[in-house]
Design an enzyme around this catalytic site. Structure first.
Site, PDB file in Angstrom:
ATOM      1  N   TYR A  67       8.181  -0.310  -3.805  1.00  0.00           N
ATOM      2  CA  TYR A  67       6.733  -0.535  -3.730  1.00  0.00           C
ATOM      3  C   TYR A  67       5.976   0.571  -4.460  1.00  0.00           C
ATOM      4  O   TYR A  67       5.074   0.309  -5.249  1.00  0.00           O
ATOM      5  CB  TYR A  67       6.317  -0.603  -2.266  1.00  0.00           C
ATOM      6  CG  TYR A  67       4.842  -0.827  -2.038  1.00  0.00           C
ATOM      7  CD1 TYR A  67       4.252  -2.068  -2.305  1.00  0.00           C
ATOM      8  CD2 TYR A  67       4.034   0.191  -1.524  1.00  0.00           C
ATOM      9  CE1 TYR A  67       2.906  -2.280  -2.074  1.00  0.00           C
ATOM     10  CE2 TYR A  67       2.683  -0.022  -1.286  1.00  0.00           C
ATOM     11  CZ  TYR A  67       2.118  -1.254  -1.566  1.00  0.00           C
ATOM     12  OH  TYR A  67       0.778  -1.466  -1.341  1.00  0.00           O
ATOM     13  N   SER A 104      -2.014   1.692  -4.784  1.00  0.00           N
ATOM     14  CA  SER A 104      -1.821   2.181  -3.415  1.00  0.00           C
ATOM     15  C   SER A 104      -1.677   3.690  -3.412  1.00  0.00           C
ATOM     16  O   SER A 104      -1.191   4.277  -4.391  1.00  0.00           O
ATOM     17  CB  SER A 104      -0.548   1.570  -2.827  1.00  0.00           C
ATOM     18  OG  SER A 104      -0.191   2.226  -1.625  1.00  0.00           O
TER      19      SER A 104
END
Length: 253
Positions: free
Chosen positions: A159, A144
């Site tokens: 995350y 990401s």
């Protein structure tokens, strides 16, 4: 050797509007047989049926919890007998968490790492030896932009840390498996319109987010799926250990 005699595994590809399902469709259109592994067995089977009908390839959907070694083992055992050998693995299964670091519990931290990092380990560890033995493999990790810019889109610290762990995983594994004909790359999407981001991509919040993207729009699942399919081609054998940004220019480094 052609992709039509190989299977591509895509984890977490059950969601109808997710990157995983779009990737499975795009790989199938390129001639790959498809195995969809998803926590939700019903949606995995639904996706497989849709792919087989649309693309005329073999497709199988299997319920699998990537965080559980025994579940991964039984899913891959089911696959062994019913599909061609695995030539590609897309580690797409993942969960996000926006919880601020000062509020994140140890339990939540572990859950984010269990799916994004340990889950990728569980399945990669099981399919990589066969790829190395056959002298061909393509492994792609879905990281990401959060890993690169330090969160700030939807993901918090847990995350970002887990997605950054995937980048180190990608690079080290690329070095190790390169001599065996196996490439390992990562894709780092920015703001993509999926079920995960759907609610946040409305009204003012959407305008605010899109204002920071040079190409003037949010990403589409096809933008990511096309790149993953390119990285899985036989011809893409000299690209490994790389991280590809798909973010419309929102993060340039």
């Amino acid at each position: 050797m052609s992709v039509s005699d190989k299977t591509a595994i895509v984890t977490g590809a059950g969601s109808k509007r997710g990157i995983g399902r779009a990737t499975a469709h795009t790989l199938a259109a390129a001639g790959w047989n498809i195995a969809i592994l998803d926590l939700d067995e019903g949606s995995a089977k639904d996706a497989a049926q849709e792919i087989a009908e649309q693309h005329g390839v073999q497709a199988v959907g299997i319920g699998c919890d990537v965080t559980d070694e025994a579940s991964v083992e039984s899913a891959l055992a089911a696959l062994d007998g019913s599909a061609p050998p695995v030539g590609a693995l897309v580690n797409n299964a993942g969960i996000t968490s926006p919880t601020p670091f000062l509020e994140v519990s140890g339990e939540e931290w572990d859950r984010i790492f269990a799916v994004n990092v340990r889950g990728a380990y569980n399945i990669t560890r099981r399919v990589a030896p066969g790829m190395a033995e056959r002298g061909f493999g393509r492994i792609v990790f879905l990281s990401s932009v959060s890993a690169e810019r330090g969160g700030g889109v939807f993901g918090g610290v847990a995350y970002s840390a887990a997605k950054a762990a995937q980048l180190g995983f990608t690079r080290a594994l690329a070095r190790e498996l390169g001599p065996n004909g196996v490439t390992v790359n990562a894709v780092a999407p920015g703001l993509i319109d999926t079920d995960i981001t759907g609610g946040a991509l409305e009204g003012e919040r959407k305008q605010e987010l899109v204002a920071g993207i040079p190409v003037g729009r949010n990403g589409r699942v096809a933008d990511v799926a096309d790149l993953i399919t390119y990285l899985c081609r036989e011809e893409t054998g000299y690209i490994t250990g790389a991280t590809y940004d798909v973010n419309g220019g929102s993060h340039i480094h």
